[in-house]
Motif scaffolding. Structure first.
Motif, PDB file in Angstrom:
ATOM      1  N   THR A  16      -1.467   1.326  25.615  1.00 24.32           N
ATOM      2  CA  THR A  16      -3.304   1.413  25.525  1.00 24.32           C
ATOM      3  C   THR A  16      -3.490   2.522  26.290  1.00 24.32           C
ATOM      4  OG1 THR A  16      -3.527  -0.867  25.898  1.00 24.32           O
ATOM      5  CG2 THR A  16      -5.515   1.493  26.405  1.00 24.32           C
ATOM      6  N   GLY A  17      -3.738   3.428  25.559  1.00 22.51           N
ATOM      7  CA  GLY A  17      -4.522   5.481  25.627  1.00 22.51           C
ATOM      8  C   GLY A  17      -5.830   5.486  25.697  1.00 22.51           C
ATOM      9  N   ASP A  18      -5.930   6.333  25.280  1.00 23.60           N
ATOM     10  CA  ASP A  18      -7.186   6.724  25.127  1.00 23.60           C
ATOM     11  C   ASP A  18      -8.020   7.757  24.032  1.00 23.60           C
ATOM     12  OD1 ASP A  18      -7.101   8.887  27.061  1.00 23.60           O
ATOM     13  OD2 ASP A  18      -8.533   8.070  29.193  1.00 23.60           O
ATOM     14  N   TYR A  19      -7.389   8.206  23.633  1.00 26.01           N
ATOM     15  CA  TYR A  19      -7.013   9.620  23.127  1.00 26.01           C
ATOM     16  C   TYR A  19      -7.245  11.397  23.564  1.00 26.01           C
ATOM     17  CZ  TYR A  19      -8.798   6.722  18.418  1.00 26.01           C
ATOM     18  OH  TYR A  19      -9.045   5.601  17.814  1.00 26.01           O
ATOM     19  N   GLN A  20      -6.850  10.704  24.548  1.00 24.28           N
ATOM     20  CA  GLN A  20      -6.925  12.231  25.460  1.00 24.28           C
ATOM     21  C   GLN A  20      -5.287  12.226  25.949  1.00 24.28           C
ATOM     22  OE1 GLN A  20      -9.305  14.212  26.532  1.00 24.28           O
ATOM     23  NE2 GLN A  20     -10.240  12.412  24.597  1.00 24.28           N
ATOM     24  N   TYR A  21      -4.967  13.254  26.509  1.00 22.23           N
ATOM     25  CA  TYR A  21      -3.734  13.799  26.409  1.00 22.23           C
ATOM     26  C   TYR A  21      -3.053  13.443  27.670  1.00 22.23           C
ATOM     27  CZ  TYR A  21       0.244  17.429  27.693  1.00 22.23           C
ATOM     28  OH  TYR A  21       1.573  17.699  28.323  1.00 22.23           O
ATOM     29  N   ARG A  22      -3.975  12.932  28.572  1.00 22.69           N
ATOM     30  CA  ARG A  22      -3.109  12.554  29.803  1.00 22.69           C
ATOM     31  C   ARG A  22      -2.556  11.037  30.004  1.00 22.69           C
ATOM     32  NH1 ARG A  22      -1.564  14.289  33.670  1.00 22.69           N
ATOM     33  NH2 ARG A  22      -1.652  15.980  33.233  1.00 22.69           N
ATOM     34  N   ALA A  23      -3.662  10.303  29.642  1.00 20.91           N
ATOM     35  CA  ALA A  23      -3.172   8.556  29.121  1.00 20.91           C
ATOM     36  C   ALA A  23      -1.584   8.814  28.081  1.00 20.91           C
ATOM     37  CB  ALA A  23      -4.475   7.940  28.495  1.00 20.91           C
ATOM     38  N   ALA A  24      -2.325   9.621  27.440  1.00 25.12           N
ATOM     39  CA  ALA A  24      -1.123   9.258  25.989  1.00 25.12           C
ATOM     40  C   ALA A  24       0.610  10.449  27.354  1.00 25.12           C
ATOM     41  CB  ALA A  24      -1.373  10.047  24.944  1.00 25.12           C
ATOM     42  N   TYR A  25       0.287  10.844  27.559  1.00 24.51           N
ATOM     43  CA  TYR A  25       1.892  11.470  28.100  1.00 24.51           C
ATOM     44  C   TYR A  25       2.040  10.384  29.656  1.00 24.51           C
ATOM     45  CZ  TYR A  25       4.279  14.815  31.115  1.00 24.51           C
ATOM     46  OH  TYR A  25       5.586  15.604  31.284  1.00 24.51           O
ATOM     47  N   THR A  26       1.165   9.548  30.793  1.00 26.11           N
ATOM     48  CA  THR A  26       1.471   8.593  30.970  1.00 26.11           C
ATOM     49  C   THR A  26       2.209   7.340  29.868  1.00 26.11           C
ATOM     50  OG1 THR A  26      -0.029   8.937  32.561  1.00 26.11           O
ATOM     51  CG2 THR A  26       0.573   6.885  33.008  1.00 26.11           C
ATOM     52  N   ALA A  27       1.998   6.783  28.918  1.00 33.55           N
ATOM     53  CA  ALA A  27       2.498   6.003  28.136  1.00 33.55           C
ATOM     54  C   ALA A  27       3.881   6.108  27.396  1.00 33.55           C
ATOM     55  CB  ALA A  27       1.313   5.892  27.160  1.00 33.55           C
ATOM     56  N   THR A  28       3.081   7.839  27.037  1.00 31.31           N
ATOM     57  CA  THR A  28       5.001   8.090  26.834  1.00 31.31           C
ATOM     58  C   THR A  28       6.231   8.058  27.960  1.00 31.31           C
ATOM     59  OG1 THR A  28       3.978   9.796  25.581  1.00 31.31           O
ATOM     60  CG2 THR A  28       6.263  10.281  25.629  1.00 31.31           C
ATOM     61  N   THR A  29       5.475   8.058  28.320  1.00 28.59           N
ATOM     62  CA  THR A  29       6.004   8.053  29.718  1.00 28.59           C
ATOM     63  C   THR A  29       6.951   6.115  30.078  1.00 28.59           C
ATOM     64  OG1 THR A  29       5.622   9.923  31.127  1.00 28.59           O
ATOM     65  CG2 THR A  29       7.328   8.555  32.369  1.00 28.59           C
ATOM     66  N   ALA A  30       5.877   5.679  30.255  1.00 29.73           N
ATOM     67  CA  ALA A  30       6.477   4.509  30.343  1.00 29.73           C
ATOM     68  C   ALA A  30       7.020   3.557  28.775  1.00 29.73           C
ATOM     69  CB  ALA A  30       4.833   3.383  30.358  1.00 29.73           C
ATOM     70  N   LEU A  31       6.755   3.952  27.543  1.00 32.53           N
ATOM     71  CA  LEU A  31       7.861   3.981  26.851  1.00 32.53           C
ATOM     72  C   LEU A  31       9.223   4.119  26.807  1.00 32.53           C
ATOM     73  CD1 LEU A  31       5.756   2.326  24.556  1.00 32.53           C
ATOM     74  CD2 LEU A  31       4.539   4.289  24.144  1.00 32.53           C
ATOM     75  N   LEU A  32       9.589   5.851  26.755  1.00 33.68           N
ATOM     76  CA  LEU A  32      10.780   5.908  27.246  1.00 33.68           C
ATOM     77  C   LEU A  32      11.338   5.537  28.329  1.00 33.68           C
ATOM     78  CD1 LEU A  32       9.956   9.938  26.187  1.00 33.68           C
ATOM     79  CD2 LEU A  32      10.973   7.677  24.659  1.00 33.68           C
ATOM     80  N   ASP A  33      10.721   4.761  29.257  1.00 34.58           N
ATOM     81  CA  ASP A  33      11.690   4.330  30.069  1.00 34.58           C
ATOM     82  C   ASP A  33      12.069   3.002  29.586  1.00 34.58           C
ATOM     83  OD1 ASP A  33      11.673   6.274  31.792  1.00 34.58           O
ATOM     84  OD2 ASP A  33       9.996   6.153  32.981  1.00 34.58           O
TER      85      ASP A  33
END
Lengths: 354, 354
Positions: free
Chosen positions: B222-239
DNA sequence: TTGAAAGCGCTAACAT
DNA sequence: ATGTTAGCGCTTTCAA
């Protein structure tokens, strides 16, 4: 438009059992009102869902609670950001925003000023990158509240103005680049008819002179703050027999073009070419390498302009205040010492002048 | 405001030697007027530099030539672009623009609608990413001209609407990624309370189902269309123990965050990770690699909305028209077949459903 | 074809 | 402290 007639002040008066000027007084915060009546009016307003008709209020000599904003071009991030902050500040002050875009047509400015100042707005903000014009003089003579936002410091001597130390900002970039050891620094100018472009060019020259560096006209290439022209400019600059080791672009968008030309030629930024921009638009931080640039305090500009305008509305006769906001050199990753210099050049003494 | 009193219709009447209702008629293009008087009026208008007071005209029952635009957030490029095109289209139609930003506060919408529709504007545009609300119902009942712009297709069944095939756009991205051979595709959602976010998520799931690919909830973040949340999301996804070979971000800004996380881990896009976005904001083309994304027809949306509103103003009783504009998959450089697949996966038959 | 006059909803004198 | 009234600049009947 059909449907239920909007609730007017008279409906409220009838509902509350008072005269309708009493309602007006309550609504406008007039002090000497019997608490009882005030309460009844407020209740009636609530019950009926009344809200004021701004047109009528304005026409009757009150204030419209609307301010007009005339911008040159809504399409660039610079403008968009300032507009947003104005919008936000205005919302706090309980003002509406009427937006006008000239779409680059200067002759529309006077037209819009005319339309807006005929009762439509209580004050005017102009975000227009140009020099003095007759309508400012008229506005001033009418004591119509307005403020100018520009990214340079001199407009005229009677307009309330919010500006930035943008000349200094350009100078700072140059000083930084020179301190890094660059001696051949290319410059991609902004749109020549904008004062900001001329200012940055002047700063470029001044810095060169101050540090005793030669001014090579071939290193100056005229752009227009757009990507395409900057792309062409960069190509020309890099094709020079003695290409620059650094390029200073008059705005960030132009710097992005430099990135792309460099990349297309297999040049790495900053290893093979240093790049600096101006504005610090949001995406500059996301670029790779992150762009070294000059931050314009866009949010602060909007806020300052709003405050200045509110003050001027409160007292249209106050002397023109000018607020100058500091720019800030944002050092990120796009600049480093030139490849062939043994070590960064350190200006040994004070620069001449400055 | 002191200074010379603005020129009114009465001044013109005196100057032209006619009654002031005649002036009004001339100005409003009323047909049966003696050519001589018309000429005299026009000349007087010119000589005096008269222009109409929109407030007064509106109050007197005429039109204000102003339209209101309520947006949710002026800060993102998506909104900014649409606003710009509306602004431009409106200028052509000789309308003013009153802009209201809710700054994300939904409760302000009704307030602004109320303020604006009390005589201030002839029509209303809403660029608000939310579902049906009571004020729309009221507007409709009052036959007050308005149009909704949303990037999905269903709002209610009585509002004139401009929307895009955004669900299809998301589906197209997925189909493209799947055709490239990706089987584990991460998805970073938009802000969950936005319909657009739910739609894109649905499309993600639908595409997976259509091509018989398993739905792994771990791949949805889950993101929110913002950079920060997407950054966190990507980190989680790649981990993830089994990380995705491609990530589809619900908007371009989120995709930029994916770029950055990838880069910080030494992953190359698209060699090691494919990335797709949504919106095609201007900077997406400038990124490296250039972002594959879905283009929303932002300019066309503004134009269509303006046309629709003009038509509705002309006839407030016309049935609600809905314009659906096509999105477009823009294939650039950020996606390629997954590293370990021998060759692109070609869906052999029609997908089930679609 | 034109002028006179009545409002649109409201604020701000002017009364009381 | 409150009601009455005259406009603000304009459009739109209504008469003529």
């Amino acid at each position: 438009m059909i449907g239920p007639r909007p609730v007017t002040i008279k409906d409220v008066a009838r509902e509350a059992g008072v005269s309708y000027s009493t309602v007006s007084r309550v609504l406008n915060g007039y002090p000497h009102i019997h608490p009882d009546k005030r309460r009844r009016v407020l209740e009636a307003v609530d019950r009926l869902g009344y809200s004021v008709n701004l047109q009528a209020r304005s026409l009757a000599g009150g204030h419209s609670q609307v301010i007009g904003l005339i911008v040159h071009d809504l399409g660039n991030p610079y403008t968009a950001q300032v507009v947003q902050s104005i919008d936000e500040a205005l919302a706090h002050a309980e003002y509406e925003l009427v937006l006008h875009t000239t779409h680059g047509h200067h002759h529309k400015e006077a037209v819009y000023v005319d339309i807006l100042t005929r009762g439509m707005v209580d004050g005017l903000m102009m975000l227009i990158p140009l020099g003095p014009t007759p309508y400012l003089q008229q506005l001033h003579e009418r004591r119509f509240p307005y403020v100018i936002i520009c990214d340079h410091q001199q407009y005229d001597d009677f307009s309330p103005t919010v500006s930035t130390t943008s000349r200094q900002g350009a100078y700072d970039v140059m000083r930084y680049l020179i301190a890094l050891g660059h001696r051949r620094i290319g410059f991609i100018t902004g749109r020549p008819d904008f004062i900001s472009a001329a200012e940055r060019l002047e700063a470029y020259k001044a810095a060169l002179a101050a540090y005793g560096l030669p001014l090579d006209p071939a290193l100056i290439y005229t752009g227009d703050y757009q990507y395409r022209a900057a792309y062409t400019a960069t190509t020309a600059l890099l094709d020079l027999p003695q290409p620059p080791t650094a390029i200073f672009a008059a705005n960030d968008l132009s710097a992005f073009a430099v990135y792309d030309v460099a990349r297309s030629r297999g040049l790495r930024v900053p290893d093979d070419l240093s790049v600096a921009g101006f504005d610090d638009v949001p995406q500059s931080a996301y670029m790779h390498p992150a762009l070294t640039t000059v931050r314009q305090p866009l949010l602060a500009m909007g806020e300052a302009a709003t405050r200045l305008l509110m003050d001027t509305i409160a007292d249209p006769n106050r002397p023109a205040e000018r607020i100058v906001l500091p720019t800030e050199l944002i050092i990120r990753e796009s600049c480093q010492p030139p490849a062939h210099s043994e070590r960064p050049f350190k200006p040994s003494a004070q620069p001449k002048g400055e």
